[in-house]
Design a protein around this motif. Structure first.
Motif, mmCIF file in Angstrom:
data_model
loop_
_atom_site.group_PDB
_atom_site.id
_atom_site.type_symbol
_atom_site.label_atom_id
_atom_site.label_comp_id
_atom_site.label_asym_id
_atom_site.label_seq_id
_atom_site.Cartn_x
_atom_site.Cartn_y
_atom_site.Cartn_z
ATOM 1 N N MET A 1 1.806 -6.393 -5.200
ATOM 2 C CA MET A 1 1.988 -4.987 -4.803
ATOM 3 C C MET A 1 3.106 -4.869 -3.769
ATOM 4 S SD MET A 1 -0.286 -3.225 -6.482
ATOM 5 C CE MET A 1 -1.488 -2.032 -5.967
ATOM 6 N N ARG A 2 3.125 -5.808 -2.834
ATOM 7 C CA ARG A 2 4.159 -5.756 -1.797
ATOM 8 C C ARG A 2 5.537 -6.052 -2.382
ATOM 9 N NH1 ARG A 2 3.383 -5.848 3.323
ATOM 10 N NH2 ARG A 2 4.884 -7.512 3.660
ATOM 11 N N ALA A 3 5.588 -6.962 -3.342
ATOM 12 C CA ALA A 3 6.875 -7.269 -3.984
ATOM 13 C C ALA A 3 7.380 -6.044 -4.762
ATOM 14 C CB ALA A 3 6.730 -8.482 -4.902
ATOM 15 N N LEU A 4 6.492 -5.347 -5.436
ATOM 16 C CA LEU A 4 6.913 -4.158 -6.191
ATOM 17 C C LEU A 4 7.494 -3.108 -5.256
ATOM 18 C CD1 LEU A 4 3.960 -3.680 -8.732
ATOM 19 C CD2 LEU A 4 6.115 -4.899 -9.042
ATOM 20 N N ALA A 5 6.900 -3.001 -4.074
ATOM 21 C CA ALA A 5 7.318 -1.977 -3.106
ATOM 22 C C ALA A 5 8.521 -2.412 -2.266
ATOM 23 C CB ALA A 5 6.140 -1.621 -2.196
ATOM 24 N N VAL B 1 5.533 4.257 -4.479
ATOM 25 C CA VAL B 1 4.965 4.251 -3.128
ATOM 26 C C VAL B 1 3.711 3.387 -3.090
ATOM 27 C CG1 VAL B 1 3.735 5.711 -1.454
ATOM 28 C CG2 VAL B 1 5.922 6.459 -2.393
ATOM 29 N N LEU B 2 3.641 2.532 -2.088
ATOM 30 C CA LEU B 2 2.472 1.662 -1.878
ATOM 31 C C LEU B 2 1.596 2.229 -0.763
ATOM 32 C CD1 LEU B 2 0.887 -1.075 -2.118
ATOM 33 C CD2 LEU B 2 2.508 -2.002 -0.451
ATOM 34 N N VAL B 3 0.306 2.331 -1.050
ATOM 35 C CA VAL B 3 -0.688 2.566 0.008
ATOM 36 C C VAL B 3 -1.269 1.182 0.299
ATOM 37 C CG1 VAL B 3 -2.825 3.743 0.638
ATOM 38 C CG2 VAL B 3 -1.157 4.882 -0.844
ATOM 39 N N PRO B 4 -0.890 0.594 1.440
ATOM 40 C CA PRO B 4 -1.165 -0.832 1.627
ATOM 41 C C PRO B 4 -2.630 -1.133 1.925
ATOM 42 C CG PRO B 4 -0.181 0.082 3.615
ATOM 43 C CD PRO B 4 -0.180 1.192 2.582
ATOM 44 N N GLU B 5 -2.978 -2.386 1.697
ATOM 45 C CA GLU B 5 -4.308 -2.854 2.080
ATOM 46 C C GLU B 5 -4.476 -2.679 3.594
ATOM 47 O OE1 GLU B 5 -5.061 -6.847 0.734
ATOM 48 O OE2 GLU B 5 -7.016 -6.886 1.697
ATOM 49 N N GLN C 1 -8.687 5.924 5.019
ATOM 50 C CA GLN C 1 -8.134 5.597 3.699
ATOM 51 C C GLN C 1 -7.583 6.858 3.032
ATOM 52 O OE1 GLN C 1 -7.821 2.379 2.320
ATOM 53 N NE2 GLN C 1 -6.443 3.611 1.059
ATOM 54 N N MET C 2 -8.298 7.967 3.164
ATOM 55 C CA MET C 2 -7.783 9.228 2.607
ATOM 56 C C MET C 2 -6.466 9.599 3.281
ATOM 57 S SD MET C 2 -11.258 11.359 2.126
ATOM 58 C CE MET C 2 -12.550 10.632 1.113
ATOM 59 N N LEU C 3 -6.419 9.371 4.583
ATOM 60 C CA LEU C 3 -5.179 9.626 5.329
ATOM 61 C C LEU C 3 -4.037 8.766 4.775
ATOM 62 C CD1 LEU C 3 -3.474 10.607 7.676
ATOM 63 C CD2 LEU C 3 -4.733 9.083 9.179
ATOM 64 N N ALA C 4 -4.323 7.501 4.518
ATOM 65 C CA ALA C 4 -3.272 6.614 3.991
ATOM 66 C C ALA C 4 -2.810 7.088 2.609
ATOM 67 C CB ALA C 4 -3.791 5.177 3.929
ATOM 68 N N VAL C 5 -3.738 7.574 1.798
ATOM 69 C CA VAL C 5 -3.355 8.084 0.471
ATOM 70 C C VAL C 5 -2.534 9.367 0.635
ATOM 71 C CG1 VAL C 5 -4.215 9.014 -1.718
ATOM 72 C CG2 VAL C 5 -5.322 7.010 -0.707
ATOM 73 N N LEU D 1 2.024 5.536 -7.869
ATOM 74 C CA LEU D 1 1.294 5.212 -6.654
ATOM 75 C C LEU D 1 0.632 3.849 -6.833
ATOM 76 C CD1 LEU D 1 0.543 6.674 -3.981
ATOM 77 C CD2 LEU D 1 -1.563 7.411 -5.113
ATOM 78 N N LEU D 2 0.904 2.942 -5.896
ATOM 79 C CA LEU D 2 0.250 1.635 -5.889
ATOM 80 C C LEU D 2 -0.813 1.668 -4.811
ATOM 81 C CD1 LEU D 2 3.419 -0.703 -5.793
ATOM 82 C CD2 LEU D 2 2.281 0.237 -7.811
ATOM 83 N N LEU D 3 -2.028 1.332 -5.166
ATOM 84 C CA LEU D 3 -3.135 1.381 -4.198
ATOM 85 C C LEU D 3 -3.727 -0.011 -4.077
ATOM 86 C CD1 LEU D 3 -4.776 4.553 -5.705
ATOM 87 C CD2 LEU D 3 -3.851 4.417 -3.399
#
Ligand code: ATP
Length: 238
Positions: free
Chosen positions: A49-53, A84-88, A144-148, A159-161
């Motif tokens: 996911m991080r590589a894609l972003a 866009v990545l919503v990171p762990e 988490q909702m805030l991050a999304v 969107l990558l979650l």
């Protein structure tokens, strides 16, 4: 969902130092699809996911979105392309207010910031109630909702979650997944990594199972959910 290929990952290699963690991962995601990535801890999902972003270097292979190559672009240019990545781990700024955290997602579109902020409050009414509070005071689910919401501010095309349900109570996970289902119905293209495999498969169109940095199985969510070996390995926990 049978649109043309939209996001493609072709034999992607990435790792830490000389040691690859991803050994040539290939994925295809169609426009409007929700694709789940399953796999044990350490399989390489977050690295992917991080590589894609653009947040982790790609050693070999390619990533393209709607025909555009992304693998050499810096992270900000990738956001500009609509990925866009919503990171762990959510990574909200605890000292900033809820609304200021969301506003940060609009760095590419400052003129539309306040309109889009209102849209996010319509989507996530809990965040409107707490808009002036410090983000650090929110519950895990609200963060988490805030991050999304922050991720949606740039109106991504994909969107990558990464592990959105990690550490959340079951009730709030249901609420979060309802918000993801809503996005899916709005035809957002979504790639979802989640330990709650059964729940992820209940929403996703297709899934990939990643093991040791390789794709070990892929299929419709229904096929993956029905596969006995995969059920033993990944679905027991959720
Ligand atoms: P998890 O669900 O635990 O996050 P994951 O499938 O997302 O697992 P990654 O976090 O991508 O897996 O990790 C893949 C591999 O890369 C693991 O073997 C991990 O130990 C290793 N790794 C992750 N981060 C680093 C790092 N910063 N330095 C060195 N190795 C790392």
């Amino acid at each position: 969902r049978t649109g043309p290929e939209w996001l493609g990952v072709n034999k992607l290699v990435a790792g830490y130092g000389a040691e690859p963690v991803l050994h040539g991962i290939s994925l295809k995601v169609r426009q409007g699809e929700m694709v789940a990535l399953l796999g044990a801890n350490g399989a390489g999902k977050s690295t992917l996911m991080r590589a894609l972003a653009g947040l982790h270097p790609v050693q070999a292979g390619g990533v393209h979105l709607d025909g555009q190559a992304l693998e050499k672009m810096p992270a900000e240019a990738i956001v500009r392309q609509g990925l866009v990545l919503v990171p762990e781990g959510r990574q909200v700024f605890p000292e900033l207010s809820v609304q200021d955290n969301i506003r940060l997602g609009a760095f590419l579109c400052p003129a539309d910031r306040e309109t889009r902020l209102e849209e996010m409050f319509e989507r996530f009414p809990r965040l409107r109630e707490r808009r002036h509070q410090r983000a650090g005071l929110l519950s895990g689910g609200e963060q988490q909702m805030l991050a999304v919401a922050r991720g949606l501010m740039s109106r991504p095309r994909v969107l990558l979650l990464d592990e959105p349900s990690l550490g959340l109570a079951p009730k709030i996970i249901d609420e979060l997944f309802a918000a993801l289902d809503q996005l899916r119905r709005e035809n957002m293209t979504i790639v979802l990594v989640d330990q709650m495999a059964a729940l992820a498969l209940s929403l996703a169109d297709r899934a990939y199972v990643i093991e040791g940095g390789r794709v070990m199985a892929e299929g419709t969510a229904r096929e993956i959910a029905a596969s006995p070996e995969l059920a033993d390995a990944y679905l027991g926990a959720s």
